[in-house]
Write an enzyme that holds these catalytic residues in place. Structure first.
Site, PDB file in Angstrom:
ATOM      1  N   CYS A 177       0.995   6.642  16.536  1.00 31.63           N
ATOM      2  CA  CYS A 177       1.049   5.670  15.466  1.00 31.63           C
ATOM      3  C   CYS A 177       2.298   5.051  15.212  1.00 31.63           C
ATOM      4  O   CYS A 177       2.878   5.806  14.033  1.00 31.63           O
ATOM      5  CB  CYS A 177       0.266   6.451  14.351  1.00 31.63           C
ATOM      6  N   GLN A 232      -7.644  -0.301   3.352  1.00 33.14           N
ATOM      7  CA  GLN A 232      -8.503  -0.774   4.059  1.00 33.14           C
ATOM      8  C   GLN A 232      -9.956  -1.422   3.590  1.00 33.14           C
ATOM      9  O   GLN A 232     -10.678  -2.377   4.353  1.00 33.14           O
ATOM     10  CB  GLN A 232      -8.989   0.233   5.547  1.00 33.14           C
ATOM     11  N   SER A 266      -3.571  -3.497  -0.720  1.00 35.93           N
ATOM     12  CA  SER A 266      -2.308  -4.189  -0.067  1.00 35.93           C
ATOM     13  C   SER A 266      -2.988  -5.555   0.336  1.00 35.93           C
ATOM     14  O   SER A 266      -3.957  -5.494   0.537  1.00 35.93           O
ATOM     15  CB  SER A 266      -2.141  -3.493   0.979  1.00 35.93           C
ATOM     16  N   GLY A 293       0.980  -1.130   0.064  1.00 35.93           N
ATOM     17  CA  GLY A 293       0.028   0.178  -0.148  1.00 35.93           C
ATOM     18  C   GLY A 293       0.552   1.331   0.041  1.00 35.93           C
ATOM     19  O   GLY A 293       0.555   2.049  -0.677  1.00 35.93           O
ATOM     20  N   THR A 294       1.932   1.411   0.655  1.00 32.57           N
ATOM     21  CA  THR A 294       2.802   2.403   0.758  1.00 32.57           C
ATOM     22  C   THR A 294       3.396   2.751  -0.635  1.00 32.57           C
ATOM     23  O   THR A 294       3.280   4.058  -0.722  1.00 32.57           O
ATOM     24  CB  THR A 294       3.905   2.030   2.019  1.00 32.57           C
ATOM     25  N   HIS A 354      -1.776  -7.393   2.657  1.00 35.20           N
ATOM     26  CA  HIS A 354      -1.684  -7.968   3.862  1.00 35.20           C
ATOM     27  C   HIS A 354      -2.828  -7.405   4.938  1.00 35.20           C
ATOM     28  O   HIS A 354      -2.988  -8.007   6.065  1.00 35.20           O
ATOM     29  CB  HIS A 354      -0.327  -7.819   4.421  1.00 35.20           C
ATOM     30  N   ASN A 401      -8.285   3.854   8.382  1.00 33.42           N
ATOM     31  CA  ASN A 401      -7.573   2.790   9.198  1.00 33.42           C
ATOM     32  C   ASN A 401      -7.717   2.800  10.611  1.00 33.42           C
ATOM     33  O   ASN A 401      -7.488   1.665  11.547  1.00 33.42           O
ATOM     34  CB  ASN A 401      -6.149   2.619   8.661  1.00 33.42           C
ATOM     35  N   THR A 459      12.070  -7.765 -10.235  1.00 32.00           N
ATOM     36  CA  THR A 459      11.300  -9.174 -10.469  1.00 32.00           C
ATOM     37  C   THR A 459      10.281  -9.356  -9.599  1.00 32.00           C
ATOM     38  O   THR A 459      10.262  -8.810  -8.384  1.00 32.00           O
ATOM     39  CB  THR A 459      12.514 -10.089 -10.197  1.00 32.00           C
TER      40      THR A 459
HETATM   41  C1  LIG Z   1      -1.908  -0.264   6.040  1.00 34.70           C
HETATM   42  C2  LIG Z   1      -2.102   0.950   5.237  1.00 34.70           C
HETATM   43  C3  LIG Z   1      -1.269   1.410   4.339  1.00 34.70           C
HETATM   44  C4  LIG Z   1       0.122   0.925   4.025  1.00 34.70           C
HETATM   45  O1  LIG Z   1       0.196  -0.535   3.247  1.00 34.70           O
HETATM   46  P1  LIG Z   1       1.368  -1.377   3.486  1.00 34.70           P
HETATM   47  O2  LIG Z   1       1.132  -2.698   2.567  1.00 34.70           O
HETATM   48  O3  LIG Z   1       1.565  -1.628   4.806  1.00 34.70           O
HETATM   49  O4  LIG Z   1       2.463  -0.705   2.836  1.00 34.70           O
HETATM   50  C5  LIG Z   1      -1.779   2.317   3.815  1.00 34.70           C
HETATM   51  N1  LIG Z   1      -2.880   3.005   3.766  1.00 34.70           N
HETATM   52  C6  LIG Z   1      -3.588   2.462   4.726  1.00 34.70           C
HETATM   53  C7  LIG Z   1      -5.098   3.173   4.920  1.00 34.70           C
HETATM   54  C8  LIG Z   1      -3.278   1.337   5.129  1.00 34.70           C
HETATM   55  O5  LIG Z   1      -4.217   0.956   6.435  1.00 34.70           O
END
Ligand SMILES: *Cc1c(COP(=O)(O)O)cnc(C)c1O
Length: 398
Positions: free
Chosen positions: A326, A180, A200, A72-73, A202, A152, A238
């Site tokens: 946080c 989220q 993301s 996500g980042t 995870h 989040n 990759t």
């Molecule tokens: C967890 C999160 C991210 C970051 O995602 P990662 O895969 O951990 O880098 C970005 N935005 C929100 C709203 C999140 O909850």
């Protein structure tokens, strides 16, 4: 860990057994590099494309609009920085909300240092952005609107389709951090006029270190990561094939189970909120009551430090998160809780409990009992609380 109660699913989730099972062959036997020419590469390429389709399907996108990233980042960084730098000749203004994730917030801070102007939109007491505020913030030089799909910390779901409509009508690109919401909420990028969307794996029972950016066909983004020609030349490196396969599987399962998962979580969430608000005095729900993620419970407890409750719960094997500090270990209260108007003290007394599809009613009840006990113990030691009781005020706005 035996006997643990994990209520921190907004931070990360346990990998779903079907996801793990789907990934293993790509770590063990089919380990080829998708960019190679031989037969081993084809297995990897096919698996990657299958995953791309599953991710696309979950948000009503086309497979060719999905680009895999490291999470996500990275997706947020890519969207913000590439739109900003790629449209410099057109304008230097970006609109975001005050409750974005740090991946968006800190990208904005970087862009400000590089000559961009950012409007940070206020939210109301429930954490909702007013689409009319988005419209009012538009300038001729606005190149991007970025508002998260769901928050989040407090779980509030934003009016994405209204904001998307305003963006489209005004010819401004619209990005949403849907990390989220992806797989937790029905998302339709076409109907909601979303141009860019971050996801993301995870946060959806997939593996860590893999995510995706949806880029609507026709939107051209410069790469953020330069190198080889992977992901149609715009995201080098990759591919994390096992991770991508896991994300695809997680998306597929979410499509299948979303309605059932949400119904179960919503019921437990409401039960948990009701019990805490009824059984623990001087408490308040943070976030929106209805426009809310099914697994999010965020409560402000007056006269205590969230961190102290967290420690006491941790001792009992109950894992939660606070609304402050946080991840960074800083003592500043969360920007989200301040944005919804909480005083510093109340923000520091807030705790986030986030449920999963596996959370049971017994776990929720055990957690509530433990919270009650911890809060009572801490308040019994609090001079502020003692003073307050002496003052004879029965009810108090929190
Ligand atoms: C967890 C999160 C991210 C970051 O995602 P990662 O895969 O951990 O880098 C970005 N935005 C929100 C709203 C999140 O909850």
């Amino acid at each position: 860990m035996k006997g643990k109660i994990y209520l921190d699913n907004a931070a990360t989730t346990e990998t779903h057994p079907e996801v793990l099972e789907a990934m293993i062959p790509y770590l063990k036997g089919f380990y080829g590099n998708p960019s190679s020419i031989h037969g081993m590469a084809k297995y990897a390429r096919d698996a990657r494309e299958c995953a791309r389709s599953s991710v696309a399907e979950l948000i009503n996108a086309e497979p060719k609009e999905i680009y895999f990233t490291s999470g996500g980042t990275e997706s947020d960084n890519w969207a913000l920085k590439s739109v900003a730098f790629g449209n410099r000749s057109k304008g230097n203004h970006i609109i975001v909300s005050k409750i974005e994730h740090h991946a968006v917030m800190n990208s904005c801070e970087f862009l400000e240092k590089n000559g961009f102007e950012i409007t940070y939109l206020d939210v109301d007491e429930y954490g909702t952005v007013d689409p009319e505020d988005v419209r009012k913030a538009l300038r001729p030089e606005t190149v991007l609107i970025s508002v998260m799909y769901a928050n989040n910390e407090i779980g509030t779901i934003e009016p994405i389709s209204e904001i998307g409509k305003i963006a489209r009508e005004n010819g401004v690109l619209f990005h949403t951090d849907a990390v989220q919401a992806f797989g937790h909420v029905q998302i339709d990028v076409k109907r909601e006029n979303i141009d860019l969307l971050s996801a993301s794996a995870h946060k959806l029972y997939g593996p860590k270190g893999v995510g995706a950016l949806y880029i609507r066909e026709g939107v051209k983004l410069e790469p953020l990561v330069h190198g080889g020609a992977q992901e149609r030349g715009v995201r080098a490196g990759t591919e994390n094939v096992p991770g991508i396969v896991g994300m695809g599987k997680a998306a597929e399962i979410a499509k299948r189970d979303m309605v059932e998962r949400n119904a179960k979580e919503t019921e437990l969430r409401d039960h948990m909120v009701r019990r805490i608000l009824e059984e623990v005095p001087f408490t308040k729900l943070n976030g929106h009551m209805i426009q809310r993620l099914s697994g999010n419970v965020n409560i402000a407890f007056r006269f205590i430090e969230g961190e102290s409750v967290l420690m006491m719960l941790n001792h009992k094997g109950i894992f939660v998160s606070t609304g402050s500090a946080c991840a960074s270990g800083s003592l500043d209260p969360s920007h989200v809780l301040l944005a919804i108007g909480l005083e510093h003290e109340v923000a520091h007394g807030s705790i986030r409990f986030t449920l999963s599809y596996k959370t049971t009613r017994d776990e929720v009840d055990e957690a509530v009992d433990a919270v009650k006990e911890s809060v009572e113990r801490l308040r019994a030691m609090s001079p502020l609380y003692a003073d307050h009781l002496k003052s004879g005020i029965e009810k108090m706005e929190v």
